[in-house]
Design an enzyme around this catalytic site. Structure first.
Site, PDB file in Angstrom:
ATOM      1  CB  SER A  92      -0.746  -0.100   0.818  1.00  0.00           C
ATOM      2  OG  SER A  92      -1.065   1.371   1.422  1.00  0.00           O
TER       3      SER A  92
ATOM      4  CE1 TYR B  66      -4.079  -2.484   5.207  1.00  0.00           C
ATOM      5  CE2 TYR B  66      -3.455  -0.240   4.522  1.00  0.00           C
ATOM      6  CZ  TYR B  66      -3.863  -1.595   4.232  1.00  0.00           C
ATOM      7  OH  TYR B  66      -4.250  -1.921   2.540  1.00  0.00           O
TER       8      TYR B  66
ATOM      9  CE  LYS C 208      -1.241  -4.522   3.334  1.00  0.00           C
ATOM     10  NZ  LYS C 208      -1.296  -5.390   3.092  1.00  0.00           N
TER      11      LYS C 208
END
Lengths: 329, 329
Positions: free
Chosen positions: B121, B149, B153
């Site tokens: 992402s 998050y 990643k």
């Protein structure tokens, strides 16, 4: 301050412990206890407490009393991690997560927020077909490790930055240069020869240089490395000059030399008979690993914290002689 | 080819599945089965097999027959991961390690080496006090995620690069842009409003824009995102033009627009009455997150794989209308 050193019975852990005991304090606070957590005991340190065993199992004991600072040095080295992926993932990633979560649990229970030093490595750098290394590596250079040890360090750097951002710990990450001259026995690190070609001849033992002597490497003496670790722990956070800014790791300073420079330094400091104990027997496997190491670093961030590389290879060798004269001939 | 899509019942997983079924093959090989692995079922897909439940538990079933490719989309989104660190670490890090180790075990048992696509992402990027973002982000830009998050990643990117280097998998990582317009219901992603401000008004429902409309964002339509995922999976490895070079992730192309541009596009495509359903109610928490997103990317690597961003915001909205006319008024 109650300070925990993981890998505390290793060479670097002991050196950090000795320096902390000499200083008596850290970041302006008196040291109340130093805990050396390690799998097995090295030589005894009467002024420190040893907690021995697998860190996964001993962490509850280590954290049974409030921990103010952790110096997390425990790791599987590059050779071990490359030979056994599961071992490396466990020792380098899962154990670090264990330490982070122990610190987090302590804080959640109302205890102090742990100031954590994490020893990362220049093994995070490497060249990829899509992105060659720049001439001088900075902390903004994209890490592309070419071995599992380096990859595992990158993983930990990311976790520590996030735990720090969330305020769960106060994490400080430095990437250590190859420490030379390490005392004691060779370890399984691919960089091991960078100590061996000095240490073994000084003890009257022949040593093999497995790379082209023209190979450029970056090294740091034990004293400068310990100084860097403690400076990272003591640094105030902020954006002013001399403060630790943001959550970016700091590359500790290193001396850029060729392997031939190192052997020449040995010749100047200890004489021909000693330097002649080094023979070159190139090992393509080790050469391939070493060729991926950055030959030069921009150490602006370390300099802002007052950290300088060793002055010369001669001073590095003289320091080893001064600190370990019983192990030399 | 037996292809597993984790998060296969999610919006993107289903869209990838539909496109693969339409094509019938991947990388020149016929598709023999598509497995949709997910926690819970979405709408039924008669031509695919669903394996439902916690992926940690269902992986043995998924890998009971040889797996040729995994499209690993399962994840906890940004809002969830920020609200619950343990949930994010489990869903985003531990599950990915589970998938990697299942692939590795299959290979060790003499089975095929899995070609693995991992959806990373743009949340890996962010500005740090020590290192601001450049004007245009490239894959060489140092990732400094400002949410868990994104950090998770980065951790997975590092593991996948290392498993790929070791030859245990053939991993391909792309960083997805914010997908807009997503159909269905809002999710807990901080970027959710970038679909909501188009989707809700088109359904006759008021929508809130929580940021300054002058905010610049980068989006990609579902079709272009699916195209990018499949292109990454199909790319031949090599250093020639059009080949996937090295192990560096690829940033999928995105359209750089302001939020005001998006609302203007809605006005052009659907009229004043629809666009007037969007009201601006700035939310400092969301504004702070969005302000950290890079406003522009250099997509040279994606272009080399033949991937282009959407032509305009109008075409993105028209595509949504064409694909989801039943959900619009």
């Amino acid at each position: 301050m109650r300070i925990v050193i993981t890998g505390g019975h290793g060479f670097l852990g002991r050196a950090v412990c000795d320096e902390l005991l000499r200083r008596g304090g850290l970041a302006g606070q008196p040291i109340t206890e130093i805990v050396l957590a390690d799998r097995a005991a090295g030589t005894e340190v009467p002024q420190a407490r040893s907690v021995l065993g697998d860190l996964h199992e001993t962490l509850p004991r280590v954290f049974a009393e409030p921990v103010d600072a952790v110096i997390h040095l425990a790791a599987a080295v590059s050779g071990e991690s490359e030979a056994d992926l599961d071992l490396g993932l466990r020792a380098n990633v899962d154990l670090t997560r264990g330490v982070l979560d122990a610190a987090r649990a302590q804080q959640a229970a109302g205890g102090p927020t742990v100031r954590l030093f994490f020893a990362s490595s220049v093994a995070v750098y490497g060249a990829d077909a899509a992105l060659p290394l720049p001439d001088a590596v900075t902390e903004a250079t994209y890490p592309q490790p070419q071995n599992s040890y380096g990859a595992e360090k990158v993983v930990c750097e990311g976790l520590i930055a996030d735990y720090t951002r969330r305020g769960l710990i106060d994490g400080r990450v430095a990437r250590l240069m190859t420490v030379s001259v390490r005392p004691g026995k060779p370890n399984a690190a691919a960089s091991g020869f960078l100590s061996g070609i000095i240490r073994e001849p000084l003890a009257g033992v022949p040593a093999v240089c497995p790379v082209d002597p023209a190979q450029r490497v970056v090294i740091s003496s034990p004293r400068r490395t310990v100084e860097g670790i403690i400076a990272m722990l003591e640094a105030e956070r902020g954006t002013a000059s001399g403060q630790l800014t943001g959550r970016l790791p700091v590359n500790l300073p290193g001396l850029s030399v060729t392997v031939a420079d190192m052997i020449d330094g040995l010749r100047r400091v200890a004489g021909d008979a000693v330097a002649d104990l080094v023979s070159v027997q190139r090992d393509p496997a080790i050469e391939a690993i070493v060729a991926d190491w950055p030959p030069r670093f921009d150490n602006t961030r370390a300099a802002a914290l007052g950290l300088q590389p060793d002055a010369s290879i001669d001073s590095v060798i003289e320091q080893y002689l001064a600190d370990h004269h019983s192990q030399t001939k």
